[in-house]
Design an enzyme around this catalytic site. Structure first.
Site, PDB file in Angstrom:
ATOM      1  N   ASP A  97       0.771  -1.334  -0.098  1.00 53.80           N
ATOM      2  CA  ASP A  97      -0.071   0.107  -0.013  1.00 53.80           C
ATOM      3  C   ASP A  97       0.756   1.181  -0.022  1.00 53.80           C
ATOM      4  OD1 ASP A  97      -2.342   1.734   0.290  1.00 53.80           O
ATOM      5  OD2 ASP A  97      -3.354   0.123   1.493  1.00 53.80           O
TER       6      ASP A  97
ATOM      7  N   ASP B  92     -10.510  -1.776   3.477  1.00 56.44           N
ATOM      8  CA  ASP B  92      -9.298  -1.553   2.457  1.00 56.44           C
ATOM      9  C   ASP B  92      -8.135  -2.478   3.037  1.00 56.44           C
ATOM     10  OD1 ASP B  92      -7.955  -0.793   0.653  1.00 56.44           O
ATOM     11  OD2 ASP B  92      -7.693   1.338   1.181  1.00 56.44           O
ATOM     12  N   ILE B  93      -8.139  -3.798   2.590  1.00 57.56           N
ATOM     13  CA  ILE B  93      -7.038  -4.628   3.168  1.00 57.56           C
ATOM     14  C   ILE B  93      -6.310  -5.128   1.955  1.00 57.56           C
ATOM     15  CG2 ILE B  93      -8.691  -5.361   4.881  1.00 57.56           C
ATOM     16  CD1 ILE B  93      -9.377  -8.072   2.883  1.00 57.56           C
ATOM     17  N   LYS B  94      -6.388  -4.695   0.689  1.00 54.47           N
ATOM     18  CA  LYS B  94      -5.520  -5.378  -0.539  1.00 54.47           C
ATOM     19  C   LYS B  94      -5.050  -6.554  -0.396  1.00 54.47           C
ATOM     20  CE  LYS B  94      -4.832  -0.230  -1.769  1.00 54.47           C
ATOM     21  NZ  LYS B  94      -5.446   0.422  -0.476  1.00 54.47           N
ATOM     22  N   ARG B  95      -5.607  -7.413  -0.013  1.00 52.56           N
ATOM     23  CA  ARG B  95      -5.028  -9.000   0.056  1.00 52.56           C
ATOM     24  C   ARG B  95      -4.996  -9.424  -1.332  1.00 52.56           C
ATOM     25  NH1 ARG B  95      -4.826  -7.128   4.824  1.00 52.56           N
ATOM     26  NH2 ARG B  95      -5.489  -8.164   6.723  1.00 52.56           N
TER      27      ARG B  95
END
Lengths: 303, 303
Positions: A97, B92-95
């Protein structure tokens, strides 16, 4: 001293195995199952049984997140236990991020409740999603492994795409490798604090050549190597990603966590229900045997 | 009914603003600061103050992880509070991880303590890191936004690389967009359950053309649009990524969370120490004004 130097020394002394604690409830013998507490007890027993035969541990946070807050407490306790035994642990969190957010993540995983020795990172958003971790790592001796070329089928979708322009004849993963390699400041062991995740790609001649090419192009990157065992890779394939007998750790999770089951099946005994004879000491012994067999196979192939 | 349909309707009724609750301790007025509990109180007040003016909320988990286990409890409580008020929340974890692991993550974030309506995902490892979420989402009405072309400087490092071969004249992010677009099964609103993260790229003519091209090529993907406000993008730039007045939500975090500070500064008053007059009601009112101003600016630009 950087953790990458400590990991290099661990490989010298104890071989290449990274024990993956992706501990799903069903990987535990039936008699020992029972929620987050059982997972922690299992992890501790497996760590105790493999300390002198493994280079390090990797904890996949997804398996703990799936159990909610109680699971994340077990995640934190597992990391703390491994570190209290003097071993190195990789937090497999694959974060990626932008700058400010990356700093918060670094704070979350390089100190406090979830402190680990290494993390895994995803490069998609670019180097400004990696660099905040790097500066944080350098002040605290920590390290990371950035996804480069993984071992799943889907890696062909994006990692493997052919590039044009300045990267003509390269693939996306090469652009990642090149940037990581440029950013690396090799420590005592010759490897930078940030290495790369490069998976075992089993079998064909072309893939063997590719693996050898990756290893030689990115000589200052230490590799975290998944895809061994459960994902089909063998010791010879993994050894192609090592360098002078070091330069990488090879992860296995299920083949170690479920070694008790494989041993029982081989003997034609029950693996489920009340007649399954496995308890935690049995599973820990089986895990130890699996780690030693894997360690020796890789050592032999790496000669 | 899919959450993406509910989000579409929310945009129709309340405009395009996605309120980002990236609530760092220092974004709270000095008098109201005090650990994880203060963050939860602040989030609740801002949600209450913006419910009728915002399309949805986005909670950036990094800010909570940085506070350890206590922070993740506040994260869970923030998600639950937003959902209890009938609003939609994006985790919002963007895994991004392989199949088995992706399923565990989906379990973690589509049910249980951390249940959200949408998640953000990272595509680097390929479509087999996305698909397990998709099948899970379809059974529970959930949705996701996959990173495509973000708004940070570093997006030029990998997302923006020119491709060769079958994707000649395309960039990496186009390969991601094309695969997502192919996989989309549009619901009632005309958009698939999985959309894309496409950031505001401010200013130049070439970038405006690019934004318009992205919007028209991926007509069945709903966009989560970061980069507004704090990151320099303006309403006109964001509007290029909308479609027929809908098709996207525009996120702002700091400009809303710290609106109290901007208002005090504009009046030449103290923003730190005991003389700072802001309390939680003051900050909530300022946040509401910031959301309404942003909503109206985007509505005007989107006409």
């Amino acid at each position: 001293m950087y953790n990458m130097d400590r990991l290099f020394e661990a490989v010298q002394g104890r071989g290449h195995v990274c024990v993956g604690l992706d501990t799903a409830a069903e990987y535990i013998p039936p008699l020992a199952r029972g929620g987050p507490g059982a997972v922690l007890a299992y992890n501790r027993a497996l760590v105790d049984a493999t300390l002198d035969a493994a280079a390090c541990y990797k904890v996949q946070i997804a398996y703990y997140e799936a159990m909610g807050l109680a699971g994340l407490k077990v995640y934190a306790e597992t990391l703390a236990y491994i570190r209290s035994r003097g071993a190195l642990v990789i937090a497999d969190i694959k974060r990626g991020d932008i700058a400010d957010t990356a700093l918060r993540y670094a704070q979350a995983h390089f100190e406090g409740d979830f402190e680990a020795d290494f993390v895994t990172l995803s490069p998609y958003m670019g180097m400004d999603s990696i660099e905040p971790w790097l500066s944080y790592a350098e002040t605290r001796g920590k390290g990371a492994f950035v996804l480069m070329r993984t071992s799943n089928q889907g890696m062909r979708d994006f990692e493997y795409l052919e590039l044009g322009g300045e990267y003509r004849n390269c693939r996306v993963y090469d652009a990642v490798g090149a940037r990581l390699s440029q950013a690396a400041r090799p420590g005592r062991c010759g490897y930078g604090a940030f290495g790369a995740v490069v998976g075992v790609q089993p079998k064909s001649g072309a893939e063997r050549e590719e693996a050898a090419g990756i290893r030689s192009r990115y000589a200052n990157l230490f590799f975290l190597i998944p895809g061994y065992g459960a994902q089909g890779g063998a010791a010879e394939d993994a050894a192609l990603l090592l360098r002078q007998g070091n330069g990488g750790v090879v992860n296995a999770s299920r083949s170690i966590l479920r070694a008790w089951e494989a041993e029982l099946k081989a003997e034609g005994r029950e693996t489920e229900g009340p007649d399954c004879p496995a308890d935690i000491p049995f599973a820990a012994d089986a895990a130890r045997r699996a780690v030693i067999a894997m360690r020796d196979a890789i050592k032999k192939a790496a000669r």
